[in-house]
Design a protein around this motif. Structure first.
Motif, PDB file in Angstrom:
ATOM      1  N   VAL A  31      43.934  35.910  38.311  1.00 38.52           N
ATOM      2  CA  VAL A  31      42.572  35.856  38.837  1.00 38.52           C
ATOM      3  C   VAL A  31      41.798  37.056  38.314  1.00 38.52           C
ATOM      4  O   VAL A  31      42.406  38.114  38.043  1.00 38.52           O
ATOM      5  CB  VAL A  31      42.587  35.811  40.380  1.00 38.52           C
ATOM      6  CG1 VAL A  31      43.151  37.090  40.959  1.00 38.52           C
ATOM      7  CG2 VAL A  31      41.204  35.519  40.940  1.00 38.52           C
ATOM      8  N   GLN A  32      40.507  36.912  38.176  1.00 37.12           N
ATOM      9  CA  GLN A  32      39.681  38.041  37.754  1.00 37.12           C
ATOM     10  C   GLN A  32      39.399  38.961  38.928  1.00 37.12           C
ATOM     11  O   GLN A  32      39.429  38.544  40.099  1.00 37.12           O
ATOM     12  CB  GLN A  32      38.366  37.537  37.176  1.00 37.12           C
ATOM     13  CG  GLN A  32      38.514  36.867  35.818  1.00 37.12           C
ATOM     14  CD  GLN A  32      37.168  36.553  35.192  1.00 37.12           C
ATOM     15  OE1 GLN A  32      36.179  36.346  35.896  1.00 37.12           O
ATOM     16  NE2 GLN A  32      37.132  36.513  33.873  1.00 37.12           N
ATOM     17  N   ALA A  33      39.128  40.196  38.616  1.00 35.51           N
ATOM     18  CA  ALA A  33      38.773  41.170  39.649  1.00 35.51           C
ATOM     19  C   ALA A  33      37.598  40.640  40.474  1.00 35.51           C
ATOM     20  O   ALA A  33      36.645  40.079  39.926  1.00 35.51           O
ATOM     21  CB  ALA A  33      38.424  42.507  39.022  1.00 35.51           C
ATOM     22  N   ARG A  73      54.830  43.798  48.451  1.00 37.40           N
ATOM     23  CA  ARG A  73      54.576  43.648  47.020  1.00 37.40           C
ATOM     24  C   ARG A  73      55.245  44.774  46.239  1.00 37.40           C
ATOM     25  O   ARG A  73      55.482  45.868  46.772  1.00 37.40           O
ATOM     26  CB  ARG A  73      53.071  43.632  46.724  1.00 37.40           C
ATOM     27  CG  ARG A  73      52.364  44.952  46.915  1.00 37.40           C
ATOM     28  CD  ARG A  73      50.864  44.781  46.698  1.00 37.40           C
ATOM     29  NE  ARG A  73      50.168  46.051  46.723  1.00 37.40           N
ATOM     30  CZ  ARG A  73      48.840  46.170  46.662  1.00 37.40           C
ATOM     31  NH1 ARG A  73      48.070  45.070  46.558  1.00 37.40           N
ATOM     32  NH2 ARG A  73      48.274  47.358  46.675  1.00 37.40           N
ATOM     33  N   GLN A  74      55.541  44.477  45.000  1.00 36.09           N
ATOM     34  CA  GLN A  74      56.159  45.476  44.124  1.00 36.09           C
ATOM     35  C   GLN A  74      55.521  45.378  42.753  1.00 36.09           C
ATOM     36  O   GLN A  74      55.611  44.346  42.076  1.00 36.09           O
ATOM     37  CB  GLN A  74      57.665  45.265  44.031  1.00 36.09           C
ATOM     38  CG  GLN A  74      58.368  46.376  43.280  1.00 36.09           C
ATOM     39  CD  GLN A  74      59.868  46.363  43.506  1.00 36.09           C
ATOM     40  OE1 GLN A  74      60.450  45.368  43.916  1.00 36.09           O
ATOM     41  NE2 GLN A  74      60.506  47.502  43.241  1.00 36.09           N
ATOM     42  N   GLU A 128      41.653  43.430  43.197  1.00 32.03           N
ATOM     43  CA  GLU A 128      41.472  44.496  42.224  1.00 32.03           C
ATOM     44  C   GLU A 128      42.660  44.506  41.277  1.00 32.03           C
ATOM     45  O   GLU A 128      43.752  44.043  41.642  1.00 32.03           O
ATOM     46  CB  GLU A 128      41.372  45.836  42.952  1.00 32.03           C
ATOM     47  CG  GLU A 128      40.290  45.885  44.017  1.00 32.03           C
ATOM     48  CD  GLU A 128      40.440  47.083  44.942  1.00 32.03           C
ATOM     49  OE1 GLU A 128      41.478  47.780  44.861  1.00 32.03           O
ATOM     50  OE2 GLU A 128      39.515  47.312  45.746  1.00 32.03           O
ATOM     51  N   PRO A 129      42.478  45.029  40.078  1.00 26.69           N
ATOM     52  CA  PRO A 129      43.623  45.106  39.147  1.00 26.69           C
ATOM     53  C   PRO A 129      44.827  45.821  39.768  1.00 26.69           C
ATOM     54  O   PRO A 129      45.974  45.484  39.442  1.00 26.69           O
ATOM     55  CB  PRO A 129      43.056  45.880  37.955  1.00 26.69           C
ATOM     56  CG  PRO A 129      41.603  45.538  37.973  1.00 26.69           C
ATOM     57  CD  PRO A 129      41.233  45.446  39.426  1.00 26.69           C
ATOM     58  N   GLU A 130      44.562  46.759  40.661  1.00 27.78           N
ATOM     59  CA  GLU A 130      45.660  47.491  41.311  1.00 27.78           C
ATOM     60  C   GLU A 130      46.473  46.606  42.263  1.00 27.78           C
ATOM     61  O   GLU A 130      47.544  47.014  42.726  1.00 27.78           O
ATOM     62  CB  GLU A 130      45.099  48.683  42.094  1.00 27.78           C
ATOM     63  CG  GLU A 130      44.482  49.782  41.239  1.00 27.78           C
ATOM     64  CD  GLU A 130      43.138  49.416  40.642  1.00 27.78           C
ATOM     65  OE1 GLU A 130      42.763  50.012  39.607  1.00 27.78           O
ATOM     66  OE2 GLU A 130      42.464  48.521  41.196  1.00 27.78           O
ATOM     67  N   ASP A 131      45.977  45.434  42.560  1.00 24.14           N
ATOM     68  CA  ASP A 131      46.723  44.502  43.404  1.00 24.14           C
ATOM     69  C   ASP A 131      47.750  43.698  42.606  1.00 24.14           C
ATOM     70  O   ASP A 131      48.520  42.922  43.184  1.00 24.14           O
ATOM     71  CB  ASP A 131      45.763  43.532  44.095  1.00 24.14           C
ATOM     72  CG  ASP A 131      44.844  44.228  45.076  1.00 24.14           C
ATOM     73  OD1 ASP A 131      43.630  43.900  45.084  1.00 24.14           O
ATOM     74  OD2 ASP A 131      45.321  45.099  45.832  1.00 24.14           O
ATOM     75  N   THR A 132      47.770  43.870  41.304  1.00 26.22           N
ATOM     76  CA  THR A 132      48.730  43.165  40.469  1.00 26.22           C
ATOM     77  C   THR A 132      50.147  43.571  40.845  1.00 26.22           C
ATOM     78  O   THR A 132      50.483  44.762  40.859  1.00 26.22           O
ATOM     79  CB  THR A 132      48.479  43.470  38.984  1.00 26.22           C
ATOM     80  OG1 THR A 132      47.198  42.935  38.616  1.00 26.22           O
ATOM     81  CG2 THR A 132      49.560  42.850  38.110  1.00 26.22           C
ATOM     82  N   SER A 141      43.003  40.512  36.579  1.00 25.69           N
ATOM     83  CA  SER A 141      42.461  41.055  35.325  1.00 25.69           C
ATOM     84  C   SER A 141      41.125  41.747  35.585  1.00 25.69           C
ATOM     85  O   SER A 141      40.367  41.356  36.471  1.00 25.69           O
ATOM     86  CB  SER A 141      42.284  39.945  34.300  1.00 25.69           C
ATOM     87  OG  SER A 141      41.338  38.999  34.768  1.00 25.69           O
ATOM     88  N   SER A 142      40.867  42.763  34.797  1.00 32.80           N
ATOM     89  CA  SER A 142      39.627  43.540  34.976  1.00 32.80           C
ATOM     90  C   SER A 142      38.488  42.963  34.148  1.00 32.80           C
ATOM     91  O   SER A 142      38.676  42.087  33.334  1.00 32.80           O
ATOM     92  CB  SER A 142      39.867  44.993  34.593  1.00 32.80           C
ATOM     93  OG  SER A 142      40.330  45.067  33.261  1.00 32.80           O
TER      94      SER A 142
END
Length: 113
Positions: A10-12, A36-37, A84-88, A112-113
């Motif tokens: 998904v996009q940011a 999450r990891q 957010e990308p940090e949620d990847t 993705s950002s």
């Protein structure tokens, strides 16, 4: 015994909804949750919900993620908004009984950002 679904790319700023269904041979679940990891990082709590419906969230997820539960279906959901990308990460479902802790295999979420 725990089957997750709903991950993806998904996009940011976008949203995803994760589902986790516990098999019926897991009895008397007291709480279910999501962890999450991310690569190179330790597994961390995202959110949890008790049988009574009490919820707990990691600080960085508050206001963006919502955990809910359908006890009749032994299923827990995680609605994730404003991703957010940090949620990847790989998101794992967790179920706790008095005697055991169960884990799902995980579902990949990529933002993705």
């Amino acid at each position: 015994q725990l089957v997750e679904s709903g991950g993806g790319l998904v996009q940011a700023g976008g949203s995803l909804r994760l589902s986790c269904a516990a098999s019926r041979d897991i009895f008397s679940i007291n709480a279910m949750g999501w962890y999450r990891q991310a690569p190179g990082k330790q597994r961390e709590l995202v959110a949890s919900i008790t049988r009574a419906g009490s919820t707990n969230y990691a600080d960085s997820m508050k206001g963006r993620f919502t955990i809910s539960r359908d006890s009749a279906k032994n299923t827990v959901y995680l609605q994730m908004n404003s991703l957010e990308p940090e949620d990847t990460a790989v998101y794992h479902c967790n179920a706790r009984t008095l005697m055991a802790v169960f884990w799902g295999q995980g579902t990949q979420v990529t933002v993705s950002s």
